[in-house]
Every structure is written in structure tokens, then in C-alpha cells.
Motif scaffolding. Structure first.
Motif, mmCIF file in Angstrom:
data_model
loop_
_atom_site.group_PDB
_atom_site.id
_atom_site.type_symbol
_atom_site.label_atom_id
_atom_site.label_comp_id
_atom_site.label_asym_id
_atom_site.label_seq_id
_atom_site.Cartn_x
_atom_site.Cartn_y
_atom_site.Cartn_z
ATOM 1 N N ASN A 155 43.491 38.638 38.494
ATOM 2 C CA ASN A 155 44.252 38.000 39.560
ATOM 3 C C ASN A 155 43.338 37.205 40.490
ATOM 4 O O ASN A 155 43.703 36.137 40.958
ATOM 5 C CB ASN A 155 45.034 39.065 40.335
ATOM 6 N N TRP A 156 42.138 37.714 40.767
ATOM 7 C CA TRP A 156 41.221 36.998 41.651
ATOM 8 C C TRP A 156 40.754 35.693 41.025
ATOM 9 O O TRP A 156 40.479 34.726 41.733
ATOM 10 C CB TRP A 156 40.043 37.882 42.052
ATOM 11 N N GLU A 157 40.670 35.642 39.691
ATOM 12 C CA GLU A 157 40.263 34.404 39.030
ATOM 13 C C GLU A 157 41.330 33.328 39.196
ATOM 14 O O GLU A 157 41.010 32.155 39.425
ATOM 15 C CB GLU A 157 39.995 34.660 37.550
ATOM 16 N N LYS A 158 42.576 33.720 39.107
ATOM 17 C CA LYS A 158 43.662 32.766 39.325
ATOM 18 C C LYS A 158 43.689 32.302 40.780
ATOM 19 O O LYS A 158 43.961 31.133 41.057
ATOM 20 C CB LYS A 158 44.998 33.389 38.950
ATOM 21 N N GLN A 159 43.387 33.202 41.708
ATOM 22 C CA GLN A 159 43.358 32.819 43.121
ATOM 23 C C GLN A 159 42.226 31.844 43.403
ATOM 24 O O GLN A 159 42.394 30.891 44.168
ATOM 25 C CB GLN A 159 43.232 34.057 43.997
ATOM 26 N N VAL A 160 41.081 32.047 42.773
ATOM 27 C CA VAL A 160 39.963 31.115 42.945
ATOM 28 C C VAL A 160 40.326 29.749 42.377
ATOM 29 O O VAL A 160 40.053 28.713 42.989
ATOM 30 C CB VAL A 160 38.675 31.678 42.297
ATOM 31 N N LEU A 161 40.969 29.729 41.209
ATOM 32 C CA LEU A 161 41.386 28.449 40.627
ATOM 33 C C LEU A 161 42.402 27.739 41.511
ATOM 34 O O LEU A 161 42.413 26.514 41.598
ATOM 35 C CB LEU A 161 41.976 28.669 39.231
#
Length: 170
Positions: free
Chosen positions: A122-128
Motif C-alpha cells: 500500500n505504501w508503494e501505491k501511495q508513493v506513486l
């Protein structure tokens, strides 16, 4: 393009800067305005394509006015920053297109960030989704496309039970 041209503008107009006294910030600003005019021509084409594809104008299309204004402000700030960097460091103007190309791959033009596979955390999607280009693309999609507004989870009206289910389910 306004960021890329902004990085070259000081070195390209060095003789003009030395010959005349004028605000140097007007050079990157002029290129941002030129690119804004080019974008408006592209927006006319997009509106024509939207009408042909059956997306009829709605009040949501007026959201494009603040989106274009915010994007222009972002482009102006970025062009001013890279103009300063490009004027003092010659290699910056060579690196800017490289970094912009990489950031375009992660901005979600060809895909929606929220629909990426579950293998991503989920944090990777938030960074993107923090990529400024992704933000502006998403805002334009919300303004133009009724199907995007209807299908995207973040664009639905607030529903307390669905929010509770979303936050508590694994």
C-alpha cells in the motif's frame, strides 16, 4: 516541456541577459506561457475526442480551469528552479529530460495507480500517487471522464459503512 526548456533558457539566452537589463525570471515564465498555449491547443483536441466518444459536457468540466491553473503554477515554479540550476550547472539541463522521462513512467498515464496489482504494498501505491504528474492526470480524468468518476473508489460519495469495511478488511 516547460521544465526542459526552462533548464536551457538561461544558457541559451546568455548574450541577451548580458546585453539588456530585465528581470531574468521573465525568460522561463515566457516559455511556460508558450507551453500553456500549446497545451490549450491539445485540450481542444481532447474535447473533440471526448465529444466523439460520447462523453458530453457536464459541470465537472469546469474543474479543468483550476487544474490547468494549478498545473501552470507548478510548471512555473519548476521552470524557475531548473532555470537557476541550469544556468549555474551545465549538466543539469542534460539530466532533467532523463529524470522527467523516469517520472512519466511512474505517473499512471497508461494505467491507474489504484488498480496496480496487490503484489505492491500500500505504501508503494501511495508513493506513486504523490508524483505531481499523477496528481494532475487524475484531476483531469475526474473532470473529463464520467466513467472514471463512477468507477474509482476514491471518487465515490462518502459512505461510513463502506469506509469501515475498507479500513478493517485485510
Amino acid at each position: 516541456r516547460s521544465i526542459v526548456t526552462g533548464s536551457n533558457v538561461m544558457r541559451a539566452n546568455l548574450q541577451l541577459i548580458r546585453a539588456l537589463y530585465f528581470p531574468r525570471a521573465s525568460l522561463p515564465l515566457a516559455y511556460v506561457i508558450v507551453e500553456l498555449q500549446q497545451m490549450m491547443v491539445g485540450m481542444v483536441v481532447i474535447v473533440a475526442v471526448m465529444l466523439i466518444s460520447g462523453q458530453w459536457p457536464s459541470w465537472y468540466w469546469l474543474l479543468l480551469i483550476p487544474v490547468v491553473f494549478l498545473q501552470t503554477l507548478f510548471n512555473t515554479g519548476a521552470a524557475l528552479i531548473v532555470a537557476r540550476l541550469g544556468g549555474s550547472l551545465a549538466d543539469v539541463s542534460e539530466l532533467i529530460p532523463f529524470f522527467l522521462r523516469i517520472s512519466r513512467y511512474f505517473c499512471g498515464v497508461m494505467y491507474l495507480i489504484i488498480t496496480l496489482p496487490a503484489a505492491l504494498h500500500n505504501w508503494e501505491k501511495q508513493v506513486l500517487s504523490l508524483n505531481p504528474f499523477a496528481v494532475y492526470i487524475s484531476l483531469v480524468r475526474v473532470g473529463f471522464m464520467s466513467s472514471y468518476r463512477a468507477d474509482s473508489a476514491g471518487n465515490q460519495p462518502y459512505n461510513a459503512s463502506l469506509c469501515y469495511q475498507f479500513t478493517t478488511s485485510p
